[in-house]
Design an enzyme around this catalytic site. Structure first.
Site, PDB file in Angstrom:
ATOM      1  N   GLY A 108       9.770  31.685 151.267  1.00 49.14           N
ATOM      2  CA  GLY A 108       9.333  32.745 152.545  1.00 49.14           C
ATOM      3  C   GLY A 108       8.253  33.423 151.815  1.00 49.14           C
ATOM      4  N   ALA A 109       7.695  33.504 153.421  1.00 55.81           N
ATOM      5  CA  ALA A 109       6.332  33.793 153.565  1.00 55.81           C
ATOM      6  C   ALA A 109       5.559  35.006 152.581  1.00 55.81           C
ATOM      7  CB  ALA A 109       5.739  34.403 155.193  1.00 55.81           C
ATOM      8  N   ASP A 110       6.708  36.366 152.598  1.00 53.38           N
ATOM      9  CA  ASP A 110       6.390  36.869 151.898  1.00 53.38           C
ATOM     10  C   ASP A 110       6.335  36.815 150.144  1.00 53.38           C
ATOM     11  OD1 ASP A 110       8.915  36.027 151.690  1.00 53.38           O
ATOM     12  OD2 ASP A 110       9.553  38.845 151.834  1.00 53.38           O
TER      13      ASP A 110
END
Length: 260
Positions: A108-110
């Protein structure tokens, strides 16, 4: 100035940075149907209230775990800021770190942005725990490489599942139970729920972090981020640092790399 946008499953955060210094941040509920025009009206009001000039924004960077939200946010950048947005993890803003897992593209980007921000701020092996819709625990080694992690249901998600599945249980707020008398035996339904949800979650965090440290085999600093980090920090000693803006800081680092 930089406008950094991070879209999670529950909330989207918008932050203004100037030379890596965060000037302000705003939060809005995530809605993939929200149009670029709706974002623009909301942002314009906030810019005016806090004395920022929209024309001073020279970069926009977007990170999202909600793919459907990306189109309208990109349109917001192009139409109202006249800027082609940077997309975290794509093109010039690829992560720039080793993602040492079986499916690197699934990270995930986060979580990637948290890894970048945490490694810049701290030396050595790190465990980053992020309290969001899901609670994630990630291991970033001393070189800055992402080495894997854990995904657990967020505490609000767990509470929603409990309340929705049990017809007679009331909805309660997420807060620490009163332990002034040291008692963990609730005498009514709401007290019992508070004890089970809150202390059960503290036990989950403490247990998972202990197991991660045992597998890492070296000292690891624990960094907590997300809205509930401060609440939990008051009731456990497992965190070494609380950094509510870690994700936005990581985004600002990515954007600064392109600007350089």
């Amino acid at each position: 100035m930089l406008l950094a946008i991070d879209v999670g499953n529950t909330n989207a955060v918008f932050a203004i940075y100037d030379d890596m210094e965060q000037k302000t941040r705003w939060r809005i509920s995530t809605d993939p149907r929200r149009t670029a025009d709706e974002y623009a009206v909301w942002l314009q009001q906030l810019f005016e209230l806090e004395g920022f000039d929209r024309s001073a924004v020279k970069q926009v960077i977007i990170s999202t775990v909600v793919p459907r939200a990306l189109h309208n946010l990109s349109l917001l950048s192009q139409k109202y800021f006249e800027l082609k947005p940077l997309i975290a993890g794509k093109g010039p803003t690829e992560w720039g770190i080793e993602v040492d897992v079986d499916q690197p593209e699934s990270l995930g980007a986060d979580r990637a942005v948290n890894a970048i921000g945490a490694h810049r701020r701290h030396e050595g092996d790190l465990i980053v725990i992020d309290f969001g819709t899901a609670t994630t625990l990630d291991f970033i080694d001393y070189t800055g490489a992402y080495k894997g992690g854990i995904i657990a249901p967020g505490i609000n998600l767990s509470l929603d599942a409990l309340v929705n599945a049990a017809a007679k249980l009331p909805r309660i707020a997420i807060e620490a139970p009163d332990r002034s008398n040291g008692n963990v035996l609730g005498r009514n339904t709401e007290d019992q729920m508070h004890i089970g949800v809150f202390w059960g979650y503290v036990g989950l965090m403490e247990g998972l972090i202990a197991r991660m440290k045992a597998q890492i085999g070296r000292p690891a600093k624990v960094i907590a981020t997300g809205g509930l980090a401060v609440l939990f920090d008051e009731h456990t000693d497992i965190f070494d640092s609380i950094e509510p803006d870690l994700t936005m800081y990581g985004l600002a680092l990515l954007a600064a790399r392109v600007a350089d």
